[in-house]
Write a protein that holds these residues in place. Structure first.
Motif, PDB file in Angstrom:
ATOM      1  N   ASN A  80       0.828  -1.206   0.000  1.00 25.50           N
ATOM      2  CA  ASN A  80       0.000   0.000   0.000  1.00 25.50           C
ATOM      3  C   ASN A  80       0.862   1.255   0.000  1.00 25.50           C
ATOM      4  O   ASN A  80       0.582   2.212  -0.724  1.00 25.50           O
ATOM      5  N   ASP A  81       1.885   1.276   0.850  1.00 19.84           N
ATOM      6  CA  ASP A  81       2.773   2.439   0.921  1.00 19.84           C
ATOM      7  C   ASP A  81       3.455   2.687  -0.424  1.00 19.84           C
ATOM      8  O   ASP A  81       3.559   3.836  -0.876  1.00 19.84           O
ATOM      9  N   ILE A  82       3.899   1.612  -1.062  1.00 20.83           N
ATOM     10  CA  ILE A  82       4.553   1.752  -2.367  1.00 20.83           C
ATOM     11  C   ILE A  82       3.570   2.302  -3.392  1.00 20.83           C
ATOM     12  O   ILE A  82       3.897   3.214  -4.163  1.00 20.83           O
ATOM     13  N   LEU A  83       2.349   1.786  -3.403  1.00 20.19           N
ATOM     14  CA  LEU A  83       1.346   2.260  -4.362  1.00 20.19           C
ATOM     15  C   LEU A  83       0.972   3.718  -4.115  1.00 20.19           C
ATOM     16  O   LEU A  83       0.797   4.490  -5.066  1.00 20.19           O
ATOM     17  N   LYS A  84       0.852   4.125  -2.858  1.00 18.50           N
ATOM     18  CA  LYS A  84       0.550   5.520  -2.538  1.00 18.50           C
ATOM     19  C   LYS A  84       1.649   6.442  -3.040  1.00 18.50           C
ATOM     20  O   LYS A  84       1.383   7.512  -3.598  1.00 18.50           O
ATOM     21  N   LYS A  85       2.894   6.040  -2.869  1.00 15.22           N
ATOM     22  CA  LYS A  85       4.019   6.850  -3.347  1.00 15.22           C
ATOM     23  C   LYS A  85       4.016   6.929  -4.869  1.00 15.22           C
ATOM     24  O   LYS A  85       4.281   7.993  -5.445  1.00 15.22           O
ATOM     25  N   ALA A  86       3.680   5.814  -5.521  1.00 16.14           N
ATOM     26  CA  ALA A  86       3.637   5.804  -6.987  1.00 16.14           C
ATOM     27  C   ALA A  86       2.524   6.710  -7.494  1.00 16.14           C
ATOM     28  O   ALA A  86       2.717   7.478  -8.450  1.00 16.14           O
ATOM     29  N   ILE A  87       1.349   6.660  -6.861  1.00 17.78           N
ATOM     30  CA  ILE A  87       0.234   7.518  -7.264  1.00 17.78           C
ATOM     31  C   ILE A  87       0.621   8.987  -7.094  1.00 17.78           C
ATOM     32  O   ILE A  87       0.380   9.810  -7.980  1.00 17.78           O
TER      33      ILE A  87
END
Length: 95
Positions: A80-87
């Motif tokens: 989730n943290d990785i996806l939030k940073k990517a978004i």
């Protein structure tokens, strides 16, 4: 120095107390084990039945399942943290 007793020995000892009606103090003297240890074995056997005394380094099935669920939660939180940073990165890149 504490001794390690295998599951079979512990189960047989608990059976001496529960099924044969021997007193904990008597079994403790006969086997040279503290009464407190025997009370703990009886309590664990009463609580966990066949799952009692899993052995050193082994977990009871419910403890293993809990450990696996906690690991899965940590992995998902990391994803989730990785996806939030990517978004955030790609949203910033569009402006």
């Amino acid at each position: 120095m504490s001794k390690n007793y295998d599951k079979t020995f512990k189960v047989q000892t608990v059976q001496m107390i529960q099924e044969e009606g021997k007193l904990v103090s008597q079994v403790a003297r006969e086997l040279g084990i503290s009464a407190n240890t025997l009370y703990r074995w009886v309590a664990e056997h009463n609580q966990d039945g066949k799952q009692a005394f899993p052995g050193s380094g082994n977990l009871k099935p419910e403890e293993q399942a809990t450990r696996e669920l906690h690991k899965r939660i940590r992995d998902l939180e990391e994803e989730n943290d990785i996806l939030k940073k990517a978004i955030h990165y790609f949203a910033k890149d569009r402006h």
